[in-house]
Design an enzyme around this catalytic site. Structure first.
Site, mmCIF file in Angstrom:
data_model
loop_
_atom_site.group_PDB
_atom_site.id
_atom_site.type_symbol
_atom_site.label_atom_id
_atom_site.label_comp_id
_atom_site.label_asym_id
_atom_site.label_seq_id
_atom_site.Cartn_x
_atom_site.Cartn_y
_atom_site.Cartn_z
ATOM 1 N N LYS A 9 0.848 -1.197 0.000
ATOM 2 C CA LYS A 9 0.000 0.000 0.000
ATOM 3 C C LYS A 9 0.885 1.249 0.000
ATOM 4 O O LYS A 9 1.785 1.380 0.828
ATOM 5 C CB LYS A 9 -0.896 0.002 1.241
ATOM 6 C CG LYS A 9 -1.771 1.243 1.377
ATOM 7 C CD LYS A 9 -2.791 1.096 2.499
ATOM 8 C CE LYS A 9 -2.306 1.579 3.834
ATOM 9 N NZ LYS A 9 -2.121 3.031 3.949
ATOM 10 N N ASP A 32 -3.497 4.321 -1.840
ATOM 11 C CA ASP A 32 -4.406 4.747 -0.762
ATOM 12 C C ASP A 32 -4.415 6.279 -0.684
ATOM 13 O O ASP A 32 -3.802 6.865 0.207
ATOM 14 C CB ASP A 32 -3.893 4.114 0.542
ATOM 15 C CG ASP A 32 -4.698 4.506 1.765
ATOM 16 O OD1 ASP A 32 -5.844 4.949 1.618
ATOM 17 O OD2 ASP A 32 -4.153 4.362 2.882
ATOM 18 N N LYS A 41 -7.419 8.099 -0.925
ATOM 19 C CA LYS A 41 -8.709 8.518 -0.323
ATOM 20 C C LYS A 41 -9.260 9.795 -0.959
ATOM 21 O O LYS A 41 -9.411 10.824 -0.296
ATOM 22 C CB LYS A 41 -8.570 8.727 1.186
ATOM 23 C CG LYS A 41 -8.111 7.504 1.958
ATOM 24 C CD LYS A 41 -8.184 7.757 3.452
ATOM 25 C CE LYS A 41 -7.660 6.611 4.279
ATOM 26 N NZ LYS A 41 -6.202 6.431 4.232
ATOM 27 N N ASP A 49 -13.808 14.838 -3.316
ATOM 28 C CA ASP A 49 -13.907 16.135 -4.003
ATOM 29 C C ASP A 49 -15.223 16.117 -4.779
ATOM 30 O O ASP A 49 -16.032 15.186 -4.617
ATOM 31 C CB ASP A 49 -12.687 16.304 -4.931
ATOM 32 C CG ASP A 49 -12.291 17.768 -5.129
ATOM 33 O OD1 ASP A 49 -13.197 18.570 -5.425
ATOM 34 O OD2 ASP A 49 -11.103 18.096 -4.991
ATOM 35 N N THR A 89 -11.269 5.854 11.392
ATOM 36 C CA THR A 89 -11.330 5.259 12.742
ATOM 37 C C THR A 89 -10.727 6.194 13.790
ATOM 38 O O THR A 89 -10.858 5.955 14.979
ATOM 39 C CB THR A 89 -10.614 3.894 12.787
ATOM 40 O OG1 THR A 89 -9.358 4.042 12.144
ATOM 41 C CG2 THR A 89 -11.418 2.827 12.101
ATOM 42 N N ARG A 133 3.613 -1.541 10.577
ATOM 43 C CA ARG A 133 4.782 -1.708 11.445
ATOM 44 C C ARG A 133 5.090 -3.131 11.906
ATOM 45 O O ARG A 133 6.283 -3.466 12.009
ATOM 46 C CB ARG A 133 4.665 -0.737 12.638
ATOM 47 C CG ARG A 133 4.907 0.707 12.188
ATOM 48 C CD ARG A 133 4.345 1.726 13.139
ATOM 49 N NE ARG A 133 2.883 1.734 13.121
ATOM 50 C CZ ARG A 133 2.129 2.557 13.837
ATOM 51 N NH1 ARG A 133 2.712 3.450 14.624
ATOM 52 N NH2 ARG A 133 0.811 2.507 13.748
#
Ligand code: C5P
Length: 234
Positions: free
Chosen positions: A33, A60, A62, A65, A119, A210
């Site tokens: 990603k 990614d 997002k 608009d 989130t 990570r």
């Protein structure tokens, strides 16, 4: 071999750091990603390099608009040959439909998914912007809207995946971040699930950063997670 269900989040600020990491991984075991930071510094050239190294890329960015702008951005992203892109469901029905129309379902090979609610937003944040109701109800509503507009799936918490899978059916892709192996460090994630829990809850793909990128041996970390989710008796 099963198709890779782990998407490694390349949260790096420079292309060479991302490339050093992927040189240690195996495209048969994961996808990758690329998010806003890395894409802003490294751009389409890095996407091309990742593809040349055999990796499917989830871009990614997002998008959020007006419909025309999002449609064009989706088209531009898909023309790079990426595997998956995303938009914000909060952009609304017309924007979601414009994104879908830009990548027709029977000709486009790029999966188009939507983020429901970030989130990072809690109830107070939602009230601040005038969104009433429980978070999980808003997520359900945005997931339904996304499906109605013909998109391929959503990004959601692994803890929400079970409910969503039950209400929205099987023909809809659930991509879940916030994954931590049982013996792993939480970092800044709060509501986490183990890889196996996420899969059992109905997730199709797991976004993991990570626990793999910062591991002493990233390939070993990736192999262990794959083993956990692919072992039949689990
Ligand atoms: O390192 P870690 O596994 O926490 O990385 C998770 C990745 O998933 C990051 O790229 C993060 O931005 C992304 N993400 C998330 N939570 C969301 C949406 C995306 O952690 N709700």
């Amino acid at each position: 071999m099963n198709e890779p269900r782990i998407i490694v989040a390349l949260d790096f600020d420079r292309a060479n750091h991302a490339l050093d990491l992927v040189a240690q991984l195996d495209p048969r075991l994961c996808r990758v990603k690329v998010g806003k930071e890395l894409f802003t510094t490294a751009g389409p050239q890095l996407v091309e390099q990742l593809k040349n190294n055999g990796f499917d890329v989830f871009l990614d960015l997002k998008f959020h608009d007006i419909p025309n702008t999002v449609a064009k951005a989706c088209k531009a992203a898909a023309s790079m040959g990426v595997w998956m892109i995303n938009v914000h469901a909060l952009g609304g029905r017309k924007m979601l439909q414009a994104a879908r129309d830009a990548l027709p379902i029977n000709t486009s090979t790029t999966k188009l998914i939507a983020v429901t609610l970030l989130t990072s937003m809690d109830r107070n944040d939602l009230q601040d912007i005038g969104l009433q109701g429980e978070t999980h109800q808003i997520v359900q509503r945005l997931a339904r809207l996304t499906k109605d507009c013909g998109l391929d799936g959503i990004v959601c918490s692994a803890l929400e995946a079970e409910n969503l899978r039950n209400t929205i059916g099987n023909d809809f892709c659930l991509v879940t971040p916030g994954i931590r192996p049982a013996d792993g460090n939480l970092d800044d994630q709060k509501r986490v699930a183990t890889p196996l829990q996420a899969i059992k809850n109905g997730a199709d793909y797991l976004v993991i950063g990570r626990p793999i990128t910062q591991a002493k041996d990233p390939l070993l970390a990736l192999q262990k997670i794959n083993q956990e989710i692919n072992t039949p008796e689990n």
